[in-house]
Design an enzyme around this catalytic site. Sequence first.
Site, PDB file in Angstrom:
ATOM      1  N   GLN A 190     140.073  45.598  -9.253  1.00 37.40           N
ATOM      2  CA  GLN A 190     140.748  46.252  -8.124  1.00 37.40           C
ATOM      3  C   GLN A 190     140.036  47.571  -7.849  1.00 37.40           C
ATOM      4  O   GLN A 190     140.042  48.477  -8.681  1.00 37.40           O
ATOM      5  CB  GLN A 190     142.217  46.498  -8.427  1.00 37.40           C
ATOM      6  CG  GLN A 190     142.970  47.062  -7.224  1.00 37.40           C
ATOM      7  CD  GLN A 190     144.389  47.472  -7.571  1.00 37.40           C
ATOM      8  OE1 GLN A 190     144.595  48.476  -8.247  1.00 37.40           O
ATOM      9  NE2 GLN A 190     145.355  46.705  -7.120  1.00 37.40           N
TER      10      GLN A 190
ATOM     11  N   ARG B 135     154.858  41.811 -13.975  1.00 40.90           N
ATOM     12  CA  ARG B 135     155.812  42.118 -15.039  1.00 40.90           C
ATOM     13  C   ARG B 135     156.104  40.915 -15.931  1.00 40.90           C
ATOM     14  O   ARG B 135     156.213  41.045 -17.155  1.00 40.90           O
ATOM     15  CB  ARG B 135     157.112  42.643 -14.434  1.00 40.90           C
ATOM     16  CG  ARG B 135     157.040  44.049 -13.894  1.00 40.90           C
ATOM     17  CD  ARG B 135     158.301  44.451 -13.156  1.00 40.90           C
ATOM     18  NE  ARG B 135     158.465  43.697 -11.915  1.00 40.90           N
ATOM     19  CZ  ARG B 135     159.488  43.856 -11.076  1.00 40.90           C
ATOM     20  NH1 ARG B 135     160.448  44.724 -11.361  1.00 40.90           N
ATOM     21  NH2 ARG B 135     159.565  43.164  -9.962  1.00 40.90           N
TER      22      ARG B 135
ATOM     23  N   TYR C 240     147.895  54.766  -1.259  1.00 43.41           N
ATOM     24  CA  TYR C 240     146.635  55.274  -1.776  1.00 43.41           C
ATOM     25  C   TYR C 240     145.764  55.632  -0.560  1.00 43.41           C
ATOM     26  O   TYR C 240     146.215  55.573   0.573  1.00 43.41           O
ATOM     27  CB  TYR C 240     145.978  54.234  -2.674  1.00 43.41           C
ATOM     28  CG  TYR C 240     146.561  54.177  -4.077  1.00 43.41           C
ATOM     29  CD1 TYR C 240     147.930  54.318  -4.314  1.00 43.41           C
ATOM     30  CD2 TYR C 240     145.757  53.969  -5.186  1.00 43.41           C
ATOM     31  CE1 TYR C 240     148.461  54.262  -5.589  1.00 43.41           C
ATOM     32  CE2 TYR C 240     146.283  53.900  -6.475  1.00 43.41           C
ATOM     33  CZ  TYR C 240     147.632  54.051  -6.668  1.00 43.41           C
ATOM     34  OH  TYR C 240     148.158  54.004  -7.932  1.00 43.41           O
TER      35      TYR C 240
END
Length: 396
Positions: free
Chosen positions: A103, A349, A173
Amino acid sequence: MTPRDIPDVLAPAQLGPITLRNRIIKAATFEAATPGALVSDDLIEYHRRPAAGGVGMTTVAYCAVAPEGRTEADQLWMRPEAVPGLRRLTDAIHAEGAAASAQLGHAGPVANGASNGSSALGPSRQLNPLSMRTVHGATLHDIERIRLAHGNAARLAVESGFDAVEIHFGHNYFASSFLSPKINKRNDEYGGSLANRARLVRETARTVREAVGGKIAILAKLNMDDGVPGGFWLDEAVQVAQWLEEDGSLDAIELTVGSSLLNSMYLFKGDVPLREFAAVMREPVRTGMKLVGKHFLKSYPYQPLFMLEQARQIRAAVKMPLVLLGGVTDRAGMDTAMAEGFEFVAMARALLREPDLVNRIADDQGHRSLCIHCNKCMPTIFTGTRCVLAAPTLVH
């Protein structure tokens, strides 16, 4: 789709120039395992386990394209010094039969300038409510430098053995903050209209494509909405996705939501671990978290496939491959995503709780994830990201 047309989520699938062994991707989740901003044995083990556990591809997060683009000083950033460690990492992932994605992005206004020793950059001057430090408005030179840095980082990813890169266009971001009319107050060619606010996203994707051509797959993580009044919302996201498809710079888009700067829980849903967050903070942030944390970390109920309703509208607007994220934890949810026309699914998760979840589902289609969405994994990003309910596994 007829049942015959619906792809098997566990069967091999093409993603740009690469073939994944299945359609399940481990989503990028900050690992807190890169001391000195370099690969560690802990980071390798963090990604080796879900690779051994059956995912088609695991995504390394977060590979900053410039030193000031890190959220904190020990976050990995792409430079020649990092390549040997990254090669060890991709070799370990490949040895387990999975593909590796990096990423790439720049934290922009989310960056911790105090930790990095650099000024945080955004589209416009503002106060970061997390660090209580000033975010400086990026100059045109800054924008050009960061755009080109994405191309250089992608070339280093190829050199490091990655099969794919995922460009971070989410969570407010750097690139995502330009999309947001709440954050972006510029009056030049990068501000104002949606076409201007989306200019950086499109230019960055083109730069990465020009840098690596068809050597590896190129994905982008794109916000569908920020979860912030006056921010970037779904109607604009549909148009941006259409522009990215027209540009032909990407092989797939992973859809996401939320703002790490202004509303982080909008992405995660489920319980808010206020006490656990306060425990890992330094004063005076610790006391502030106890007193006003509930106003910043808002609670949103968890439900399976919680991004599906929004993602359907992107799916209806473009033909390119899409990755569905959010509450994908079992075979039934994966099959629903496939039936809705999504080519891939991503999870995070649930794989912290069970790195071998994909293998368990392959053995038993009725297997249910052990993740209870308590989100107590979130504060562990400061000490080594993990599920607090699972036995320790990292190799300190």
